[in-house]
Design a protein around this motif. Structure first.
Motif, PDB file in Angstrom:
ATOM      1  N   LEU A  54       0.823  -1.213   0.000  1.00  0.00           N
ATOM      2  CA  LEU A  54       0.000   0.000   0.000  1.00  0.00           C
ATOM      3  C   LEU A  54       0.858   1.265   0.000  1.00  0.00           C
ATOM      4  O   LEU A  54       0.476   2.276  -0.590  1.00  0.00           O
ATOM      5  N   LEU A  55       2.021   1.193   0.631  1.00  0.00           N
ATOM      6  CA  LEU A  55       2.888   2.365   0.652  1.00  0.00           C
ATOM      7  C   LEU A  55       3.412   2.665  -0.748  1.00  0.00           C
ATOM      8  O   LEU A  55       3.538   3.837  -1.127  1.00  0.00           O
ATOM      9  N   ARG A  56       3.669   1.630  -1.527  1.00  0.00           N
ATOM     10  CA  ARG A  56       4.117   1.820  -2.920  1.00  0.00           C
ATOM     11  C   ARG A  56       3.003   2.481  -3.737  1.00  0.00           C
ATOM     12  O   ARG A  56       3.249   3.343  -4.570  1.00  0.00           O
ATOM     13  N   TRP A  59       2.920   6.049  -2.794  1.00  0.00           N
ATOM     14  CA  TRP A  59       4.076   6.687  -3.410  1.00  0.00           C
ATOM     15  C   TRP A  59       3.791   7.007  -4.875  1.00  0.00           C
ATOM     16  O   TRP A  59       4.057   8.116  -5.341  1.00  0.00           O
ATOM     17  N   ASP A  60       3.254   6.043  -5.595  1.00  0.00           N
ATOM     18  CA  ASP A  60       2.940   6.262  -7.013  1.00  0.00           C
ATOM     19  C   ASP A  60       1.886   7.360  -7.184  1.00  0.00           C
ATOM     20  O   ASP A  60       1.960   8.165  -8.117  1.00  0.00           O
ATOM     21  N   ALA A  61       0.900   7.392  -6.292  1.00  0.00           N
ATOM     22  CA  ALA A  61      -0.134   8.430  -6.374  1.00  0.00           C
ATOM     23  C   ALA A  61       0.469   9.807  -6.135  1.00  0.00           C
ATOM     24  O   ALA A  61       0.130  10.773  -6.833  1.00  0.00           O
ATOM     25  N   VAL A  63       3.615  10.711  -6.649  1.00  0.00           N
ATOM     26  CA  VAL A  63       4.448  11.033  -7.817  1.00  0.00           C
ATOM     27  C   VAL A  63       3.571  11.491  -8.981  1.00  0.00           C
ATOM     28  O   VAL A  63       3.887  12.465  -9.671  1.00  0.00           O
ATOM     29  N   ALA A  64       2.453  10.807  -9.209  1.00  0.00           N
ATOM     30  CA  ALA A  64       1.544  11.198 -10.290  1.00  0.00           C
ATOM     31  C   ALA A  64       0.937  12.570 -10.027  1.00  0.00           C
ATOM     32  O   ALA A  64       0.801  13.388 -10.950  1.00  0.00           O
ATOM     33  N   LEU A  65       0.580  12.843  -8.781  1.00  0.00           N
ATOM     34  CA  LEU A  65      -0.003  14.139  -8.432  1.00  0.00           C
ATOM     35  C   LEU A  65       0.999  15.272  -8.621  1.00  0.00           C
ATOM     36  O   LEU A  65       0.660  16.335  -9.151  1.00  0.00           O
ATOM     37  N   VAL A  66       2.246  15.044  -8.231  1.00  0.00           N
ATOM     38  CA  VAL A  66       3.283  16.068  -8.411  1.00  0.00           C
ATOM     39  C   VAL A  66       3.534  16.293  -9.896  1.00  0.00           C
ATOM     40  O   VAL A  66       3.686  17.439 -10.349  1.00  0.00           O
ATOM     41  N   GLY A  67       3.564  15.228 -10.680  1.00  0.00           N
ATOM     42  CA  GLY A  67       3.743  15.384 -12.128  1.00  0.00           C
ATOM     43  C   GLY A  67       2.594  16.150 -12.761  1.00  0.00           C
ATOM     44  O   GLY A  67       2.800  17.013 -13.622  1.00  0.00           O
ATOM     45  N   TRP A  68       1.375  15.849 -12.336  1.00  0.00           N
ATOM     46  CA  TRP A  68       0.211  16.557 -12.861  1.00  0.00           C
ATOM     47  C   TRP A  68       0.272  18.033 -12.489  1.00  0.00           C
ATOM     48  O   TRP A  68      -0.018  18.900 -13.312  1.00  0.00           O
ATOM     49  N   ALA A  69       0.668  18.332 -11.235  1.00  0.00           N
ATOM     50  CA  ALA A  69       0.759  19.727 -10.805  1.00  0.00           C
ATOM     51  C   ALA A  69       1.824  20.466 -11.603  1.00  0.00           C
ATOM     52  O   ALA A  69       1.656  21.647 -11.941  1.00  0.00           O
ATOM     53  N   GLY A  70       2.922  19.779 -11.929  1.00  0.00           N
ATOM     54  CA  GLY A  70       3.961  20.408 -12.748  1.00  0.00           C
ATOM     55  C   GLY A  70       3.461  20.724 -14.146  1.00  0.00           C
ATOM     56  O   GLY A  70       3.759  21.787 -14.706  1.00  0.00           O
TER      57      GLY A  70
END
Length: 174
Positions: A54-56, A59-61, A63-70
Motif C-alpha cells: 500500500l505504501l508503494r 508513493w505512485d499516487a 508522484v503522479a499528483l506532483v507530475g500533474w501539478a507540474g
C-alpha cells in the motif's frame, strides 16, 4: 531512484522512532495503558503498509499528483479545462436555484388554492357578510396589511380574518 530504496529505510526509521517513543511513555507512566497500545499500533503501521504494497501505491499516487501539478502550471490547455469546469459548476448551481425557485412559486400557488377552497366551503362569505357586509378578498389583494384595512382605506379584508371576526362577534366579543 526506485521507490523501494527510499521507502524501506523510511519505514524502518519510523518504526524505530515509534518504538522508542512508546518505550519512553511506558517507562514514565505518564500515559494510560490504552495510549501505550495505540503508540505500539502506530509503530507497526509503516512497516505493515510497506509489506502489503500500500505504501508503494501511495508513493505512485504522490508522484503522479506532483507530475500533474507540474504540467498544470505550464499548460494553457489545463487552465482552459479548469475554466470550463468552473463554468459548469456555476451553471449547475444557478440551474438548481432556478428549479428551487420555480418549485417554491408553484408550491405557493397550490397552497393559496388549498387555503381558498376550504374557506368558501366553510361559509366564509356569510361570516364576512355578518362581520361588516364585506365580501372575502380574492387573489393577491387579500394580503394587504391588517392595520390599513381597519383604517378604512378601502382595502379588502382577509377571508380568514373576516371569519374570525364573525365568530368573535357572534359570541359578543368586539
Amino acid at each position: 531512484m526506485s521507490p523501494d530504496t527510499a521507502l524501506l529505510p523510511l519505514c524502518v526509521a519510523l518504526a524505530i522512532l515509534g518504538l522508542l517513543a512508546t518505550v519512553v511513555f511506558w517507562r514514565s507512566r505518564r500515559a494510560a495503558r490504552g495510549r501505550i497500545l495505540q503508540g505500539a499500533a502506530l509503530t507497526l503501521t509503516p512497516v505493515a503498509l510497506y509489506l502489503t504494497g500500500l505504501l508503494r501505491m501511495v508513493w505512485d499516487a504522490v508522484v503522479a499528483l506532483v507530475g500533474w501539478a507540474g504540467r498544470l502550471a505550464f499548460s494553457p490547455g489545463v487552465w482552459v479545462g479548469f475554466a470550463l469546469l468552473a463554468v459548469a459548476v456555476v451553471l449547475w448551481v444557478v440551474g438548481g436555484l432556478l428549479v428551487r425557485r420555480s418549485h417554491l412559486r408553484s408550491g405557493t400557488a397550490a397552497a393559496e388554492g388549498r387555503d381558498r377552497a376550504p374557506a368558501v366551503g366553510r361559509g366564509a362569505a356569510p361570516a364576512a357578510a355578518q362581520a361588516g357586509g364585506r365580501r372575502p378578498a380574492q387573489g393577491r389583494g387579500a394580503q394587504g396589511g391588517g392595520a390599513q384595512g381597519k383604517q378604512g382605506q378601502g382595502q379588502q379584508e382577509d377571508p380568514e380574518m373576516a371569519e374570525i371576526e364573525a365568530l368573535l362577534k357572534s359570541r359578543g366579543i368586539e
